[in-house]
Design an enzyme around this catalytic site. Structure first.
Site, PDB file in Angstrom:
ATOM      1  N   SER A 232       0.861  -1.081  -0.248  1.00  0.00           N
ATOM      2  CA  SER A 232       0.108  -0.060  -0.090  1.00  0.00           C
ATOM      3  C   SER A 232       0.909   1.162   0.107  1.00  0.00           C
ATOM      4  CB  SER A 232      -0.944   0.155   1.422  1.00  0.00           C
ATOM      5  OG  SER A 232      -0.102   0.284   2.330  1.00  0.00           O
ATOM      6  N   ASP A 233       0.431   2.325  -0.625  1.00  0.00           N
ATOM      7  CA  ASP A 233       0.940   3.663  -0.294  1.00  0.00           C
ATOM      8  C   ASP A 233       0.855   3.879   1.207  1.00  0.00           C
ATOM      9  OD1 ASP A 233       2.214   6.138  -0.621  1.00  0.00           O
ATOM     10  OD2 ASP A 233       0.851   6.610  -2.089  1.00  0.00           O
ATOM     11  N   TRP A 234       1.678   4.629   1.915  1.00  0.00           N
ATOM     12  CA  TRP A 234       1.781   4.708   3.190  1.00  0.00           C
ATOM     13  C   TRP A 234       0.367   5.339   3.957  1.00  0.00           C
ATOM     14  CZ3 TRP A 234       5.148   2.066   1.375  1.00  0.00           C
ATOM     15  CH2 TRP A 234       6.315   1.664   2.087  1.00  0.00           C
ATOM     16  N   ALA A 236      -2.445   3.997   3.359  1.00  0.00           N
ATOM     17  CA  ALA A 236      -3.459   3.783   2.306  1.00  0.00           C
ATOM     18  C   ALA A 236      -4.505   2.795   2.762  1.00  0.00           C
ATOM     19  CB  ALA A 236      -3.196   3.712   1.020  1.00  0.00           C
TER      20      ALA A 236
END
Length: 812
Positions: A232-234, A236
């Site tokens: 995941s994006d941080w 997200a």
């Protein structure tokens, strides 16, 4: 054959390791152990996997100048070189940097599209064109993975703007989603086999990307055969059950995520099948095996590529990416013996990289002033400030020597760290040795400041909490900056600096400075982080006076070089741009200098398009993007003619923002509709019949080219060109397709292929360029599949989108 055998061994080791793990160990592995790494599992011989930003340099786990990083030019600059082989070399350098810093996985490249010039991270992505983006991204990924380091191609998918990026629902019809936004990811997955991908914050058509079963499991993994890990994006990841069902392998940062104990509990409650957890763990273990972090598994790369000289490559990429968009009467290269009047604050204090997660700390920066000073005779160059793009305080940098002193609640010093500037940005465990978030109560930025100018210097703060600011023994400010009721919690990260007071100082006289910041323990930060800044602004002289000085210097010189720039408050992660205007009085400076010197050369130090209202009034314009740590040296190479500016525009530059066909970045009721369909970038300009300042693919060199012959089949084109100038050069041959009679709605033309060729004066070269079948296909929304559109096509061999040199017709 040997690699197939090694892959078989890796897979066997992965399966054996997986079989030894219990549910709690498996789910802990998927949660991450801190900001940048996954936990080690010694019972299966698994080392801790370390990830790091970013696209132009490897930060490592600590964002500190104590461990500097090579800073390459911005991705827009790399794309402007139109050379996947150069991108591959950049990737190999970054892999070398990653290994030096103990990093296994690079959180890059960014392959979102330039849908609108207002996108805040425009500089961090490659192009408005999906084919060019995919080609450059493929080279980059291959290069990084040549060095045994993983990549995470990001942000999957449609993270094309920053406004409400955590929650926005981007509504995109299937055809533009496939033909534009998914296309670079597909090309990279099929051609470079990346070991990772990062799913974005945003939603696409009502589903958050970390939960998007259709796009991740069915398209990415199913259709394209992606076998890497999905992180995941941080911050997200938001739902334990939806994320694991949507194909998310790792939720970052850890350890407090929707995975870990929460995922184990969901399995035990019967809400998640353990087989889904096993699939995610298998993907992570496969990554570990590939990078050499799983005992018994042979890494993909056993012999690393030859060492790369970071300074030399940074310099080469910069000059290869510089785009000369105007050059009247042979203004460039500079003739020998000419005197040069250099102006613009950005010539002295260059901006070499964009703001946000792409930032690194290089151990040196060569500014335009540095580069030209080294390249020109002692009496040939003068410098005046002329105009400063920064109208607000910026992190204390030039003239400051600073350290951060950390204390606990009792006032005891528990650790210290150096600061390259007044910006403290400690994320996760990125803290000075011995310091923890639990114990940390205050940070004092202490050191000295030696001003370059006499006068009233402004000092201030950025961030939330209590501050006490002292300069030269004088308390300038004591107070608290609170979070307003409607303030974005990321204000502490990206907020505006606040002036707290002014102090009269004398040039060259060193004074002591201190900023004591007491943390607001009641403030619930979006992630474990300490982020605030000690900011400063030099004395503001009368802008008209500064411009007048530059004018007088330009009047006395043979050539005037003006460097104009954006600032970190214009182009950065975290927010989109409001306009395309250059900040401050820079436009006035250019007009005034051009009025007295017909040989005025403007260098545009911006990562993405800006308005150039004086563009017809100057002799030459060179776009330098964010040129990296060697930018000034590369600029001197190009201006003096030691090297040729090699760039071609990877995105269209409008005359004004109002002319741009697609500009919307602000959602309505949470939704942002991509109503333009397949018409973005030059496709949209063609449809609107509008004329930009500089078209896609445009760029001038220092020699001339004659296109001699073109032959075309549905599989390939062959082009012969001749260097008709008097010096060696490189040409980017661009191949566009245009249907002669369309039965479906399509752009008037599109980039189908390209190649770079080099030739000596008078030399002819022939190049064969493959035409991908996809160039003739569209996504058929009724069939839910790619469809070949048969018929006649005009094939154009071109110097740029609007400078076609040869045409041929073929039937498909």
């Amino acid at each position: 054959m040997a690699e197939n055998t090694a892959e078989t061994v890796r897979n066997a080791v992965v399966e054996a390791a997986l079989g030894k793990l219990d549910l709690d160990a498996k789910t802990r592995l998927l949660a991450g152990q801190d900001m940048w790494s996954l936990p080690a599992l010694p019972e299966i011989g698994l080392k801790s996997l370390v990830m790091s930003d970013g696209p132009i340099g490897v930060r490592g786990v600590r964002w500190t100048a104590d461990d500097p990083s090579v800073a390459l030019p911005s991705p827009t600059a790399l794309a402007a070189a139109w050379d996947p082989a150069l991108a591959r070399r950049a990737g190999r350098l970054l892999a070398q940097e990653a290994r030096r810093k103990g990093v296994h996985v690079l959180l890059a490249p960014t392959v979102n599209l330039h849908r609108t010039p207002l996108g805040g991270r425009h500089f961090e992505a490659y192009s408005e064109d999906p084919y060019l983006t995919g080609a450059i991204g493929t080279g980059y990924v291959r290069g990084v993975q040549d060095g045994g380091v993983g990549t995470t191609v990001k942000h999957f998918v449609a993270n094309d703007a920053e406004t409400d990026r955590f929650t926005v629902d981007n509504r995109i019809a299937p055809r533009p989603l496939r033909e534009l936004y998914l296309a670079p990811f597909e090309a990279i997955v099929r051609n470079a086999r990346p070991w990772g991908i990062m799913t974005a914050y945003n939603q696409v058509n009502g589903v958050t990307m970390t939960e998007h079963h259709e796009l991740v499991n069915e398209v990415l993994r199913g259709e394209w055969g992606f076998d890497g890990y999905n992180v995941s994006d941080w911050m997200a990841a938001r739902s334990t059950t939806a994320d694991i069902a949507g194909g998310l392998d790792v939720a970052m940062p850890g350890p407090d995520t929707v995975y870990g104990p929460a995922l184990a509990a969901a399995v035990r409650a019967g809400e998640v099948e353990e087989s889904a957890v096993d699939t995610a763990v298998r993907n992570v273990l496969r990554l570990a095996a590939r990078v050499g972090a799983l005992e018994g598994a042979p890494p993909v790369v056993t012999e690393h590529p030859a060492a790369v000289d970071g300074d030399a490559l940074a310099r080469e990429i910069a000059r290869r990416g510089f785009v000369l968009v105007r050059n009247e009467n042979g203004a460039l290269p500079l003739a020998a013996g000419r005197t040069v009047a250099l102006s613009g604050a950005a010539a002295r204090d260059a901006r070499v990289l964009g703001g946000g997660s792409a930032q690194v700390f290089p151990d040196h920066v060569v500014s335009p002033l540095d580069g030209l000073t080294a390249a020109l005779p002692d009496d040939a160059l003068t410098f005046t400030i002329g105009a400063d793009p920064s109208e607000e305080l910026a992190p204390a940098d030039q003239g400051f020597t600073l350290r951060a002193r950390c204390r606990d609640a009792s006032g005891t010093v528990i650790g210290e760290g150096s600061l390259p500037n007044g910006q403290v940005q400690w994320i996760g465990d990125d803290l000075p040795a011995g310091v923890t978030h639990e114990a940390l109560a205050s940070i004092e930025v202490v050191g000295t400041f030696t001003p370059r100018e006499s006068g009233e210097h402004a000092f201030g703060t950025r961030g939330l909490g209590a501050f006490a600011l002292t300069v030269a023994g004088e308390t300038v400010y004591e107070g608290t900056q609170a979070l307003g009721p409607e303030t974005d919690p990321f204000e502490a990260f990206f907020g505006s600096p606040v002036e707290r007071g002014k102090v009269a100082l004398t040039a060259g006289e060193t004074v002591e400075v201190s900023l004591l910041h007491t943390l607001d323990k009641e403030f619930a930060a979006p992630l474990p982080a300490v982020m605030f800044s000690f900011v400063h602004l030099a004395p503001r002289r009368d802008p008209d006076e500064l411009i007048a000085e530059a004018v007088e210097a330009a009047r006395a010189a043979d050539t005037a070089v003006v460097v104009v720039a954006t600032t970190e408050r214009v182009e950065s992660e975290g927010f989109d741009r409001k306009d395309l205007a250059l900040p401050g009085r820079q436009d006035d400076l250019v007009r005034a200098v051009a009025a007295v010197n017909p040989n005025t050369v403007v260098v545009v130090n911006a990562g993405s398009p800006v308005e150039l209202p004086w563009r017809e009034d100057v002799a030459a314009i060179l776009l330098s993007w964010f040129p990296g740590q060697e930018g000034g040296a590369a600029l001197a190479d190009v201006l003096t003619g030691a090297e040729e500016p090699g760039g071609r525009l990877p995105t269209t530059w409008p005359v004004t923002l109002a002319d741009a066909p697609v500009t919307e970045v602000t959602p309505t009721d949470g939704e942002l509709h991509y109503g333009e369909g397949v018409f973005i970038g030059y496709r949209a300009w063609d449809k609107a019949g509008a004329v930009p300042a500089y078209p896609f693919g445009h760029g001038l060199g220092y020699t001339t080219w004659s296109y001699e012959a073109l032959t075309a089949t549905p599989d390939a084109v062959t082009v012969r060109i001749t260097n008709t100038g008097d010096r060696p050069g490189r040409e980017t041959v661009q191949i566009y397709l245009a249907p002669t009679a369309d039965t479906v709605e399509r752009p008037a033309r599109w980039l189908a292929a390209f190649a770079s060729v080099e030739a000596a004066p008078g030399e002819s070269v022939e190049t064969e360029i493959a035409l991908p079948r996809r160039a003739f296909e569209i996504w058929d929304e009724e069939k839910n599949d790619w469809t070949l559109v048969t018929g006649a096509y005009e094939v154009v061999a071109a110097h740029s989108l609007t400078d076609g040199r040869l045409t041929a017709t073929l039937e498909v």
